[in-house]
Design an enzyme around this catalytic site. Structure first.
Site, PDB file in Angstrom:
ATOM      1  N   HIS A   1      24.822  11.212  15.171  1.00 39.69           N
ATOM      2  CA  HIS A   1      26.405  11.392  14.888  1.00 39.69           C
ATOM      3  C   HIS A   1      26.364  11.374  13.342  1.00 39.69           C
ATOM      4  CE1 HIS A   1      28.083  12.305  18.791  1.00 39.69           C
ATOM      5  NE2 HIS A   1      28.801  12.506  18.193  1.00 39.69           N
TER       6      HIS A   1
ATOM      7  N   HIS B   1      26.619   2.800  18.799  1.00 37.88           N
ATOM      8  CA  HIS B   1      24.815   2.544  18.246  1.00 37.88           C
ATOM      9  C   HIS B   1      25.029   1.534  17.696  1.00 37.88           C
ATOM     10  CE1 HIS B   1      22.808   6.494  18.125  1.00 37.88           C
ATOM     11  NE2 HIS B   1      24.210   6.960  17.529  1.00 37.88           N
TER      12      HIS B   1
END
Length: 489
Positions: free
Chosen positions: A245, A290
């Site tokens: 991402h 993350h």
């Protein structure tokens, strides 16, 4: 006795390495992510459960905090894979009669049929893998089973105290998702600039493939939960480092900006590109998907890739349009990318998602080559930079009409080619479609993988081809085409 210069240098080197490892451990600390979530209004309801449930993970993390990152995730990989395989064997040894044969966590696809490590497999089996590294197990792409259970469990353990940040970051994370780019690529090709889009798709395909492959090679887990609250379980089964991402959140806006500045007389848009990138990166921390290290590594990696790719992207685009062997090279290279994707020790959606990306890239390259070869697109008479033609009300109406009709065509193409490619591969492999759809029967994990990759690859080749060739052809036939499309080389 005074130290020699060599000893001093070695001492400084060891000190620097220790500092670097301490920084890496700090950036990888899940508590950083939990603190970030807490700052923006994500609260856990059951703190005591966190202490009990996460004690083992925190103790293990503390015991290994000074180890080298590569030795932690690569040096011990063989041992970890063996443990995972034995656990999977124990868990799957006696399934009940009503239980489906394909598991999303601890999948039968993640171990060899004899519960060994599979070291004696053939080359094709090693490439495709008895451990699938990304088989859907069904024709549907919706999340089910374990993921929904995880979502429900998480939903009982946290609360959102600030809905603004929740909706902002949920929207921001969509800027790195496949659904957004499905619409974005279509809109840009049909209404803005096809030349920029061709180059952006190449950059998107290369960066995403490298990022996804590195995830499954490094096998670095996502932040521990608890203390992190995982708000987006869609990608929870994927590994974490690097953050794709973050990679696509940087690659897309900055490549679009740089390529647009090279073609048009526009003012700088670095503020918009930086805001786009920052929102995507922060959204992955907010959603608990993350660590800071994942984000930083993704940004560093994509920066290096853009530095390498951007100077050559015009040359690659020209070869893709003009070279007689371009279709053969495109098909060969993209098939090799799908087949040679690294297999993993457990099920993740990364391989299937990567096949989708590669398929779109292949289809768009084939469609662009055909446009040029049949004379639909041709060299412009004027050299860039060009003046921007701002849309009038009539042009905006035509853009909306093209987008709606084009997306209808895309949906139809996807349905048709998905059904045809799925039926074709099932017939070629002589397997029952019901066994794949229902995750039952005697269908092997390798056949399940081949079915998934084949129908996804063919379907998204067709979609990429439709975006750059079939859609504009349909618009031309009904008289709503965009005139400048023909000179965007």
């Amino acid at each position: 006795m005074p130290c020699s210069a060599g000893e001093i240098a070695r001492s400084e080197s060891r000190f620097t390495a220790a500092q670097a490892m301490n920084l890496i451990d700090r950036l990888q600390d899940p508590q950083l992510v939990a603190d970030f979530q807490h700052l923006f209004g994500v609260r856990r309801k059951t703190r005591e459960r966190d202490v009990k449930g996460g004690a083992a993970e925190r103790q293990e993390a503390a015991g290994t905090s000074s180890e080298n990152l590569l030795s932690r995730y690569l040096g011990e990989q063989k041992h970890q894979n063996g443990v995972a395989s034995r656990r999977s064997c124990q868990r799957l040894a006696a399934p009940d009669a009503d239980h489906k044969t394909h598991f999303r966590q601890g999948s039968t696809a993640s171990i060899a049929s004899d519960c060994s490590t599979g070291s004696g497999r053939s080359l094709m089996e090693r490439l495709l893998g008895e451990n699938t590294g990304g088989t859907e197990g069904s024709m549907g792409e919706e999340e089910e089973g374990g993921d929904n259970g995880q979502t429900q469990a998480e939903g009982q353990d946290f609360e959102i105290n600030n809905r603004f940040w929740y909706h902002l970051f949920s929207l921001a994370t969509a800027l790195g998702g496949e659904l957004f780019y499905s619409v974005f690529f279509c809109f840009w090709a049909w209404n803005v600039d096809g030349a920029v889009l061709r180059r952006v798709i190449v950059i998107w395909m290369i960066t995403m493939y490298i990022g996804q492959a590195l995830k499954d090679i490094l096998k670095v887990p996502r932040p521990a939960c608890p203390p992190v609250v995982r708000l987006d379980p869609k990608w929870a089964l994927e590994y974490g480092l690097p953050s794709t991402h973050a990679m696509v959140g940087a690659a897309m806006p900055f490549s679009i900006l740089i390529l647009t500045l090279n073609r048009y007389q526009v003012s700088s848009g670095y503020v918009y590109s930086t805001t786009w990138c920052l929102l995507v990166c922060l959204s992955r921390l907010y959603l608990g998907m993350h660590s800071v290290l994942d984000i930083v590594c993704g940004l560093v990696l994509v920066t290096g890739l853009l530095v390498l790719i951007l100077p050559w992207v015009d040359v690659l685009d020209h070869l893709a349009l003009t070279h007689p062997a371009s279709p053969l090279l495109t098909i060969t290279l993209t098939i090799a990318m799908v087949v040679c994707y690294p297999a993993t020790d457990r099920w993740t959606p990364a391989r299937g998602d990567t096949t989708v990306i590669v398929g779109v890239g292949c289809g768009s390259l084939l469609g662009s080559w055909l446009n040029y070869q049949v004379g639909v697109t041709r060299e412009p008479t004027l050299a860039p930079p060009y003046t921007v033609i701002w849309p009038t009300l009539n042009m905006a109406g035509l853009s909306l009409l093209r987008t709606i009709l084009g997306l209808v065509v895309i949906v139809a193409v996807k349905a048709i080619f998905k059904a045809l490619s799925f039926a074709t591969i099932c017939a070629l492999l002589q397997v029952k479609a019901e066994d794949y759809v229902n995750k039952s029967g005697s269908l092997t994990s390798r056949h399940r993988l081949i079915v998934e990759l084949f129908y996804k690859f063919i379907t998204y080749i067709a979609i990429g081809f439709t975006i750059v060739y079939t859609g504009p052809l349909a618009f031309r036939l009904i008289g709503i085409e965009r005139p400048t499309f023909y000179t965007e080389v």
